[in-house]
Design a protein around this motif. Structure first.
Motif, short mmCIF file in Angstrom:
data_model
loop_
_atom_site.label_atom_id
_atom_site.label_comp_id
_atom_site.label_asym_id
_atom_site.label_seq_id
_atom_site.Cartn_x
_atom_site.Cartn_y
_atom_site.Cartn_z
N SER A 187 0.59 -1.01 0.06
CA SER A 187 -0.07 0.14 -0.29
C SER A 187 0.45 1.30 0.27
N ARG A 188 2.01 1.32 0.56
CA ARG A 188 2.87 2.58 0.92
C ARG A 188 3.85 2.83 -0.41
N ALA A 189 3.60 2.11 -1.24
CA ALA A 189 4.31 2.13 -2.94
C ALA A 189 3.27 2.81 -3.82
N HIS A 190 2.24 3.13 -3.62
CA HIS A 190 0.94 3.75 -4.09
C HIS A 190 0.31 4.58 -2.96
N ALA A 191 0.55 4.89 -2.60
CA ALA A 191 -0.23 6.05 -1.27
C ALA A 191 -0.13 7.66 -1.90
N LYS A 192 -0.89 7.58 -2.26
CA LYS A 192 -0.64 9.04 -2.66
C LYS A 192 -1.83 10.07 -0.88
N GLY A 193 -1.35 11.19 -1.21
CA GLY A 193 -1.97 12.69 -1.07
C GLY A 193 -1.36 12.08 1.52
N ASP A 194 -2.09 12.91 1.65
CA ASP A 194 -2.57 12.52 3.49
C ASP A 194 -2.38 10.63 3.82
N ASP A 195 -1.47 10.29 3.86
CA ASP A 195 -2.06 9.05 4.18
C ASP A 195 -1.43 8.76 6.16
N VAL A 196 -3.41 8.52 7.23
CA VAL A 196 -2.78 8.82 8.31
C VAL A 196 -3.83 7.71 8.58
N PRO A 197 -3.95 7.36 10.05
CA PRO A 197 -4.39 5.88 10.52
C PRO A 197 -6.52 6.89 10.04
N VAL A 198 -6.79 5.37 10.48
CA VAL A 198 -7.70 5.45 10.25
C VAL A 198 -8.40 4.13 10.92
N TRP A 199 -9.84 3.95 11.78
CA TRP A 199 -10.25 2.66 12.16
C TRP A 199 -11.68 2.70 11.31
N ILE A 200 -11.52 1.61 11.50
CA ILE A 200 -12.96 1.50 10.91
C ILE A 200 -13.82 0.02 12.00
N ARG A 205 -10.41 13.55 -1.21
CA ARG A 205 -9.53 14.33 -0.68
C ARG A 205 -8.94 14.63 -2.36
N SER A 206 -9.98 14.54 -3.52
CA SER A 206 -9.04 15.15 -4.58
C SER A 206 -9.20 16.86 -5.27
N LYS A 207 -8.70 17.91 -5.18
CA LYS A 207 -8.69 18.98 -5.77
C LYS A 207 -9.74 19.31 -6.15
N THR A 208 -10.12 18.67 -7.36
CA THR A 208 -11.92 18.41 -7.71
C THR A 208 -12.97 18.60 -7.05
N GLY A 209 -13.06 17.68 -6.13
CA GLY A 209 -13.97 16.68 -4.64
C GLY A 209 -13.89 18.22 -3.91
N SER A 240 -12.71 17.43 9.60
CA SER A 240 -10.90 17.84 10.21
C SER A 240 -10.51 16.46 9.33
N GLY A 241 -10.09 15.20 9.33
CA GLY A 241 -9.80 14.11 8.24
C GLY A 241 -9.70 14.59 7.06
N TRP A 242 -10.19 15.76 5.91
CA TRP A 242 -10.38 15.87 4.42
C TRP A 242 -10.13 17.07 4.05
N THR A 243 -10.17 17.45 3.16
CA THR A 243 -10.52 18.94 2.36
C THR A 243 -11.61 18.81 2.15
N GLN A 244 -12.45 17.51 1.34
CA GLN A 244 -14.03 18.22 0.53
C GLN A 244 -14.84 17.91 2.00
N GLU A 245 -15.93 19.51 1.87
CA GLU A 245 -16.47 19.91 2.61
C GLU A 245 -17.98 19.07 2.34
N SER A 246 -19.33 19.31 3.26
CA SER A 246 -20.10 18.40 3.43
C SER A 246 -20.87 20.19 3.10
N VAL A 247 -22.10 20.27 2.19
CA VAL A 247 -23.06 21.35 2.10
C VAL A 247 -24.72 21.41 3.20
N ILE A 248 -24.48 21.99 3.63
CA ILE A 248 -25.84 22.15 4.28
C ILE A 248 -26.02 23.44 3.58
#
Ligand code: BES
Ligand code: ZN
Length: 431
Positions: A54-67, A182-186, A215-223
């Motif tokens: 996964s490390r080989a092609h991780a893009k952008g911020d790659d941070v821990p997450v709990w599922i 996490r993308s610009k177009t997102g 807090s964890g990513w760039t795309q906003e929700s719209v209300i």
């Protein structure tokens, strides 16, 4: 030819199990255990959990997450993701919590759909603390009297639903290369939704649009809020996810038009807003239209919102989810999803279909927490989810570059039905 993703899924799962076994805490956990040392250990381990593949092609911020995953879904997810090989961090109420990294979420989502169209639900959380809430059983939603008596208002509004308007919104949203969380177009695509909803509601002092930052990513929700004229503290939610996803390697660069999944849901909600403004309709209770960020990577935007509404004690009357409305795959028109939804509200929505439309109604189950309705249900609110087809007869092109309007015949006749139903729901709920 073959299926490179299948090979990759297998090798990825193997590398996960090999790479992760060391991290298994050799304790048994239950609700009574002091979680603090576990939390600390999990946080400490997070820094090196990312497997090499996964490390080989991780893009952008790659941070821990709990599922968190329902135990019954672990085997389904496991096939795509090697979950059974991963240490369970915490367990309770038929739910297990695993640790992953954000870079893996894309692969998880992609793998589920590419692999024989198998799906599985999971909730992703930025902190283990937030994930822990999933170990409690979902609180029951308050019972409400749901009546249908707005026959003087609803039909005229429903009649205004306009197929070309919906097509225009779908086309615009699908023109972004992707709407990945996490993308610009997102980010740009959600801002476009915000601007468009603002334009639509111009001149209405009771309507406002806000962008909700996560807090964890760039795309906003719209209300978009339509403040109730009589009981503004009571809130009716209509929502769908704004994001899209496709591709194995780095969702940021993938082509993911998401025309059906879920430009079609956002477009039906946008049409409902347009009709509210066109008719000058003013609800007595507050209506909130939501375009959630980051659904495709674990219902993350809607979860943050529903959890904060629960925490703040917001009097949510009901939530109505639109996710995939424009692929006419079955004999019936509108299918009510029966799982992770509220039976009483589903019966009410079924009656709305009978009362205000001539559409054929069906019922079907996702079988897992497949969309944002599950976030509302989990937080104790009544949710319903009218869907485009019987489960299994839905659009097979989702999560690929082929999820285009052309797959729905280049029009929005099916989504139109859901816009009409959304109008009926809004008016009968917010009276
Ligand atoms: N729109 C889909 C859910 C869906 C797909 C419902 C097919 C019914 C039929 C949604 O955007 C999605 O892809 N959800 C994920 C789960 C989520 C927790 C990441 C899925 O179904 O794999
Ligand atoms: Zn979707």
């Amino acid at each position: 030819m073959g299926r490179p993703w299948l090979f990759f899924a297998v090798s990825f799962a193997l590398s996960l199990s090999a790479g992760l076994s060391w991290a298994a805490p050799d304790q048994e956990f239950d609700q009574g255990v002091d979680h603090k040392p576990v939390l600390e250990a999990a946080v400490a381990a997070a820094g090196s959990l990312l497997p090499a593949a996964s490390r080989a092609h991780a893009k952008g911020d790659d941070v821990p997450v709990w599922i968190s995953v329902a135990d019954k879904d672990v085997s389904v997810l496991g096939e795509a993701f090697g979950l059974p090989d991963r240490p369970v961090i915490l367990q309770g109420a038929g739910v297990s919590i695993y640790q992953a990294r954000t870079a893996e979420l894309d692969e998880l989502s992609e793998a589920m759909h590419q692999k024989l169209h198998k799906c599985g639900g999971f909730f992703a959380h930025s902190t283990l603390e937030a994930a822990k809430a999933d170990l409690e059983p979902a609180p029951a939603a308050a019972a409400r009297a749901l009546t249908i008596d707005q026959g003087a208002v609803v039909p005229a509004m429903v009649a205004l639903a306009d197929e070309p308007s919906i097509t225009k919104t779908i086309t615009r949203l699908a023109s972004f290369k992707n709407r990945y969380y996490r993308s610009k177009t997102g980010t740009e695509s959600s801002r476009w939704i915000g601007e468009h909803w603002k334009e639509l509601s111009q001149g209405r002092t009771d309507m406002s649009v806000s962008l909700l930052k996560h807090s964890g990513w760039t795309q906003e929700s719209v209300i978009l809020t339509v403040t109730g004229s009589a009981e503004p503290e009571k809130v009716v939610v209509l929502g769908g996810h704004a994001d899209s996803i496709a591709g194995w390697y780095g969702g940021e660069d993938a082509t993911a038009p998401g025309a059906d999944d879920n430009a079609s849901g956002i477009a039906a909600l946008t049409e409902t807003i347009r009709i509210i403004v066109a008719t000058g309709y003013r609800p007595k209770k507050t209506l909130k239209f939501m375009a959630y960020a980051a659904e495709e990577v674990g219902l993350r935007g809607s979860q943050e919102i529903a959890a904060s509404f629960k925490k703040d004690g917001v009097a949510v009357q009901g939530a109505f989810q639109l996710d995939m409305t424009n692929f006419n795959g079955s004999a019936e028109d509108i299918f009510l999803i029966t799982d992770h939804t509220n039976d009483a509200q589903n019966a009410f929505v079924g009656k709305l279909v009978e009362t205000y439309t001539s559409y054929k109604l069906g019922r079907t189950a996702c079988g897992y927490a497949c969309s944002d309705h599950a976030s509302w249900t989990k937080n104790g609110f009544a949710a319903s989810f009218p869907f485009e087809a019987k489960f299994g007869e839905d659009n097979k092109n989702i999560h690929t570059a082929q999820d285009t309007l052309a797959q729905s015949g280049g029009h929005s006749k099916h989504a139109l039905k859901f816009a009409k139903l959304a109008v009926a729901y809004a008016v009968e709920m917010a009276k």
